[in-house]
Scaffold this motif. Structure first.
Motif, mmCIF file in Angstrom:
data_model
loop_
_atom_site.group_PDB
_atom_site.id
_atom_site.type_symbol
_atom_site.label_atom_id
_atom_site.label_comp_id
_atom_site.label_asym_id
_atom_site.label_seq_id
_atom_site.Cartn_x
_atom_site.Cartn_y
_atom_site.Cartn_z
ATOM 1 N N SER A 139 53.810 46.957 -4.245
ATOM 2 C CA SER A 139 53.423 47.701 -3.054
ATOM 3 C C SER A 139 54.416 47.447 -1.931
ATOM 4 O O SER A 139 55.441 46.785 -2.112
ATOM 5 N N ARG A 140 54.091 47.964 -0.761
ATOM 6 C CA ARG A 140 55.015 47.967 0.369
ATOM 7 C C ARG A 140 55.208 46.571 0.972
ATOM 8 O O ARG A 140 54.366 45.692 0.824
ATOM 9 N N ILE A 141 56.324 46.421 1.683
ATOM 10 C CA ILE A 141 56.621 45.211 2.445
ATOM 11 C C ILE A 141 57.155 45.644 3.801
ATOM 12 O O ILE A 141 58.071 46.466 3.876
ATOM 13 N N TYR A 142 56.584 45.110 4.861
ATOM 14 C CA TYR A 142 57.050 45.432 6.201
ATOM 15 C C TYR A 142 57.524 44.152 6.890
ATOM 16 O O TYR A 142 57.066 43.046 6.575
ATOM 17 N N VAL A 143 58.466 44.308 7.799
ATOM 18 C CA VAL A 143 59.024 43.169 8.526
ATOM 19 C C VAL A 143 58.259 42.974 9.825
ATOM 20 O O VAL A 143 57.985 43.938 10.553
ATOM 21 N N ILE A 144 57.890 41.737 10.108
ATOM 22 C CA ILE A 144 57.215 41.400 11.361
ATOM 23 C C ILE A 144 58.275 40.926 12.353
ATOM 24 O O ILE A 144 58.807 39.818 12.224
ATOM 25 N N TRP A 145 58.594 41.773 13.309
ATOM 26 C CA TRP A 145 59.584 41.434 14.326
ATOM 27 C C TRP A 145 58.854 40.807 15.514
ATOM 28 O O TRP A 145 58.311 41.513 16.357
ATOM 29 N N ASP A 146 58.835 39.488 15.576
ATOM 30 C CA ASP A 146 58.195 38.833 16.720
ATOM 31 C C ASP A 146 59.201 38.473 17.807
ATOM 32 O O ASP A 146 58.862 37.831 18.802
ATOM 33 N N LYS A 147 60.447 38.901 17.612
ATOM 34 C CA LYS A 147 61.496 38.809 18.618
ATOM 35 C C LYS A 147 62.248 40.135 18.611
ATOM 36 O O LYS A 147 62.151 40.904 17.649
ATOM 37 N N PRO A 148 63.024 40.411 19.648
ATOM 38 C CA PRO A 148 63.850 41.629 19.616
ATOM 39 C C PRO A 148 64.804 41.601 18.423
ATOM 40 O O PRO A 148 65.315 40.536 18.039
ATOM 41 N N GLY A 158 67.739 46.907 5.868
ATOM 42 C CA GLY A 158 66.322 46.687 5.600
ATOM 43 C C GLY A 158 66.048 45.860 4.364
ATOM 44 O O GLY A 158 65.194 44.959 4.369
ATOM 45 N N ALA A 159 66.749 46.125 3.267
ATOM 46 C CA ALA A 159 66.506 45.387 2.022
ATOM 47 C C ALA A 159 66.827 43.908 2.169
ATOM 48 O O ALA A 159 66.198 43.060 1.513
ATOM 49 N N PHE A 160 67.799 43.569 3.010
ATOM 50 C CA PHE A 160 68.150 42.164 3.223
ATOM 51 C C PHE A 160 67.065 41.425 3.995
ATOM 52 O O PHE A 160 67.027 40.201 4.001
ATOM 53 N N PHE A 161 66.200 42.171 4.648
ATOM 54 C CA PHE A 161 65.039 41.587 5.315
ATOM 55 C C PHE A 161 63.768 41.807 4.485
ATOM 56 O O PHE A 161 62.667 41.624 4.973
ATOM 57 N N PHE A 250 72.657 35.723 8.437
ATOM 58 C CA PHE A 250 72.728 37.042 7.821
ATOM 59 C C PHE A 250 74.084 37.265 7.157
ATOM 60 O O PHE A 250 74.160 37.829 6.064
ATOM 61 N N ARG A 251 75.149 36.810 7.794
ATOM 62 C CA ARG A 251 76.477 36.951 7.199
ATOM 63 C C ARG A 251 76.532 36.224 5.850
ATOM 64 O O ARG A 251 77.051 36.765 4.856
#
Length: 331
Positions: A139-148, A158-161, A250-251
């Motif tokens: 099923s789906r996966i969403y990212v929780i952005w608790d910072k900008p 997106g896939a890397f997150f 990330f790099r």
């Protein structure tokens, strides 16, 4: 699959019964006890009519924090049967393979210690299995952005997150473009056993950010024409760690992904030279050239995000080219 001691904190309640759970929920964890505690609490709060359909397997992959205590507390308070395993061999694949050996469920449902679990998560998986009898489902996966979001972020990352969303309708998968991710996928245990579990050539190991072990399972399922179901009604969230907002992390993740990608391309390759897949050679050369040209263009003012992306492309594909030359990941 490597042998290792399995420590069961809770007595195996199936020992005197022929009844087996439908789903073994698997969480592998390494030094992330605070987030693990939250995820386990959310799993305990899942609403389901028959708790005996579920067991939860938590694999401590050699953690040095308070992970063991968190799992002990969870095992005492959870409405589900709990298995606590300790895997001293470092690596996500090793931990998942231990869970596979310990599981009693017909299906294994994988998630992570940084997953945000909704109360209908388990009931939706049970329903999807009962209605469709798939070999694998996700099923789906969403990212929780608790910072900008970081200044360098682009939607193509997106896939890397671990972001995954293939729409609001369920459908059967027959293409590699619709792969699943390890934070929210489920597969029949007997099939995973047949495939020999997860490759120890892939998957995170300590500070290494290699991935792709579940992608290899996905490719095998497609190749064998197994029934793979995407359904959107059991999403989980990805709680980001502070480090995941940083350029450096990330790099490293983006560039180290070259090794995983090369290994997977070698697995599925049809055309080879010197035992190596031809496609990653042409891909890496082309991408280095195009990325270098793009880097020159992006030197103009106001294109800092594009400059960051092109630099990553060059670094990633140079690494793939070097690995191809030395024969890393040959099949």
């Amino acid at each position: 699959m490597a042998d290792s001691e399995i420590v069961l904190i809770e007595e195996d309640i199936d020992s005197g019964s022929a009844m087996k759970p439908l789903i073994s929920v698997v969480i592998c964890t390494y030094n992330n006890c605070d987030s693990l505690s939250l995820t386990l609490s959310e799993i305990s709060s899942c609403l389901i009519e028959d708790a005996d359909l579920i067991e939860v397997i938590v694999v401590d992959n050699n953690s040095s924090d308070s992970t063991a205590r968190i799992i002990e507390e969870f095992s005492r308070n959870s409405p589900f049967r709990v298995r606590h395993c300790f895997q001293s061999e470092q690596g996500l694949s090793a931990a998942r393979n231990m869970a596979l050996s310990a599981a009693k469920g017909l299906y294994l449902l994988f998630t992570d210690d940084d997953a945000d679990i909704q109360s209908n998560w388990l009931s939706e998986f049970v329903l999807a299995i009962s209605e469709n009898a798939p070999d694998a489902l996700f099923s789906r996966i969403y990212v929780i952005w608790d910072k900008p979001k970081p200044w360098w972020y682009l939607e193509r990352y997106g896939a890397f997150f671990v972001q995954l969303n293939y729409g609001d309708e369920a459908f059967l998968i027959n293409s590699r473009e619709y792969e699943f991710f390890g934070k929210n996928f489920c597969c029949r245990r007997d099939i995973l056993m047949q495939y020999g579990g997860f490759s120890d050539q892939l998957g995170r190991k300590g500070e290494s950010l290699l991935a792709g072990e579940e992608t290899l399972i996905f490719y095998r399922l497609l190749q064998d024409k197994r029934k793979i179901l995407y359904f959107p009604s059991a999403p989980v969230g990805h709680r980001l760690k502070d480090v995941e907002y940083t350029e450096e992390f990330f790099r490293k993740k983006y560039v180290e992904g070259a090794a995983s990608a090369l290994y997977l391309m070698n697995v599925i390759a049809r055309r080879r030279i010197f035992g190596r897949a031809i496609y990653p050679l042409s891909l890496s050369i082309r991408s280095v050239v195009m990325g270098s040209l793009g880097l020159l263009v992006s030197l103009r003012p106001g294109r800092s995000r594009q400059k960051f992306y092109n630099k990553l492309q060059v670094m990633r594909n140079w690494k793939m080219l070097r690995l191809w030359i030395i024969g890393w990941g040959r099949q």
